[in-house]
Write an enzyme that holds these catalytic residues in place. Structure first.
Site, PDB file in Angstrom:
ATOM      1  CG  ASP A   1       6.013 -18.869  -5.882  1.00 56.38           C
ATOM      2  OD1 ASP A   1       6.487 -19.178  -4.615  1.00 56.38           O
ATOM      3  OD2 ASP A   1       6.484 -18.123  -6.467  1.00 56.38           O
TER       4      ASP A   1
ATOM      5  CG  ASP B   1       2.267 -16.085   1.248  1.00 54.33           C
ATOM      6  OD1 ASP B   1       2.320 -15.856   2.483  1.00 54.33           O
ATOM      7  OD2 ASP B   1       2.734 -15.298   0.429  1.00 54.33           O
TER       8      ASP B   1
ATOM      9  CG  HIS C   1       9.242 -12.147  -4.443  1.00 53.44           C
ATOM     10  ND1 HIS C   1       8.236 -11.941  -3.469  1.00 53.44           N
ATOM     11  CD2 HIS C   1       9.921 -13.142  -4.357  1.00 53.44           C
ATOM     12  CE1 HIS C   1       8.178 -13.352  -3.102  1.00 53.44           C
ATOM     13  NE2 HIS C   1       9.219 -13.959  -3.623  1.00 53.44           N
TER      14      HIS C   1
HETATM   15  P1  13P Z   1      12.794 -13.457  -7.787  1.00 51.72           P
HETATM   16  O1  13P Z   1      11.790 -12.759  -8.743  1.00 51.72           O
HETATM   17  O2  13P Z   1      13.588 -12.307  -7.246  1.00 51.72           O
HETATM   18  O3  13P Z   1      13.687 -14.322  -8.661  1.00 51.72           O
HETATM   19  O4  13P Z   1      12.046 -14.440  -6.659  1.00 51.72           O
HETATM   20  C1  13P Z   1      11.478 -15.392  -7.153  1.00 51.72           C
HETATM   21  C2  13P Z   1      10.700 -15.857  -5.804  1.00 51.72           C
HETATM   22  O5  13P Z   1      11.183 -15.747  -4.882  1.00 51.72           O
HETATM   23  C3  13P Z   1       9.501 -16.855  -6.206  1.00 51.72           C
HETATM   24  O6  13P Z   1       8.808 -16.874  -5.098  1.00 51.72           O
END
Ligand code: 13P
Length: 286
Positions: free
Chosen positions: A82, A104, A179
């Protein structure tokens, strides 16, 4: 079926308009719980690892856990890195065997983001891996990444050029999502998703999934959000179920770690299953 490519998993979801849950795991217990939920629900799933988690556990140990726990798994799964601005870590994860990465570079000027994303896509391709791209930062700091400032939305033309020029497999637009925990249900620019998808059919990643309503999920998935990210819900479920168990353990004077692990695993598994139901992914792996 087991380890499927990022592209394949998202192509099926995009075509049939269901969402693949992408859950940020934090350790072996959460990895096990998400995989167990996916197997039980016959649902494809993406296991997400934040940069913080990868650094804390280590690329080798984390990949070893992934390899052992997915051995013989009967549903399509993919290991995804991620939000990563660090090209060195991206290379290390791709080399080790991650199936996809979110490069990113949203804090870089658009042209530089585009140039480097083209390089990351070429690098990932050599390993048969996929790439998610973004040009606007998603609001909210998560695991030390990002900013609490809302990033300015770029034009639709800029987004489409980026998608076409880079060849990313999945695109993550900023649509008012964030987030972390929403103070109130956000107003989302859902039209942005439709505009991108109608001009260039590409699976869209919905970030900031925790706290969105069932209606919002269903609407966005129908518009083309094939990847649905959940991180905060994993953390909250993990911590709150631990707390509830520990309070009872204290009251009873019983201290049994495996019983705690079992309790937390069940809570995380139930939370993941309920998201699968909302995202329409149950039974898609049968
Ligand atoms: P949340 O933390 O709001 O669930 O979002 C997760 C996210 O987008 C990870 O990249």
């Amino acid at each position: 079926m087991p380890i499927a490519s990022f592209r394949e998993i998202l192509a099926d979801a995009f075509e049939k308009r269901y969402g693949v849950g992408a859950f940020n795991i934090v350790n072996d217990l959460t990895l096990h719980a998400v995989l167990a939920a996916a197997e039980e629900a016959r649902s494809p799933v993406i296991i997400q690892t934040s940069v913080k988690t990868v650094k804390e556990i280590g690329v080798g140990v984390l990949f070893g856990m992934w390899t052992e726990m997915t051995r013989g798994i009967a549903v399509p799964v993919c290991l995804h890195l991620d939000h990563c601005p660090d090209r060195t870590l991206i290379s290390a994860c791709l080399e080790k065997g991650w199936g996809s990465v979110l490069f990113d570079a949203s804090s870089l000027p658009l042209e530089e983001n585009r140039r480097q994303t083209i390089e990351v896509v070429a690098e990932a391709k050599r390993y048969g891996a996929g790439v998610e791209g973004e040009i606007e930062g998603i609001r909210g700091v998560e695991d030390g990444m990002g900013s609490d400032e809302a990033s300015k939305q770029k034009t639709l033309t800029a987004a489409l050029h980026f998608i076409e020029d880079t060849g990313v497999d999945c695109f993550a637009p900023a649509i008012g999502n964030a987030h972390g925990v929403y103070k109130q249900t956000p107003k989302l620019d859902v039209q942005r998703v439709s505009d991108i998808v109608s001009s260039h059919p590409i699976p869209i990643a919905l970030h900031g999934g925790t706290g969105l309503t069932t209606e919002q999920f269903k609407d966005l998935i129908a518009r083309g959000c094939a990847k649905v990210n959940i991180s905060t819900d994993v953390k909250i479920t993990y911590m709150q179920s631990s707390l509830a168990f520990l309070r009872e353990a204290e009251a009873a004077g019983k201290w049994d770690p495996p019983a705690l692990f079992k309790h937390v695993t069940k809570a995380v598994q139930e939370m993941v299953t309920s998201h699968f139901e909302t995202f329409g992914s149950v039974g898609r792996a049968s």
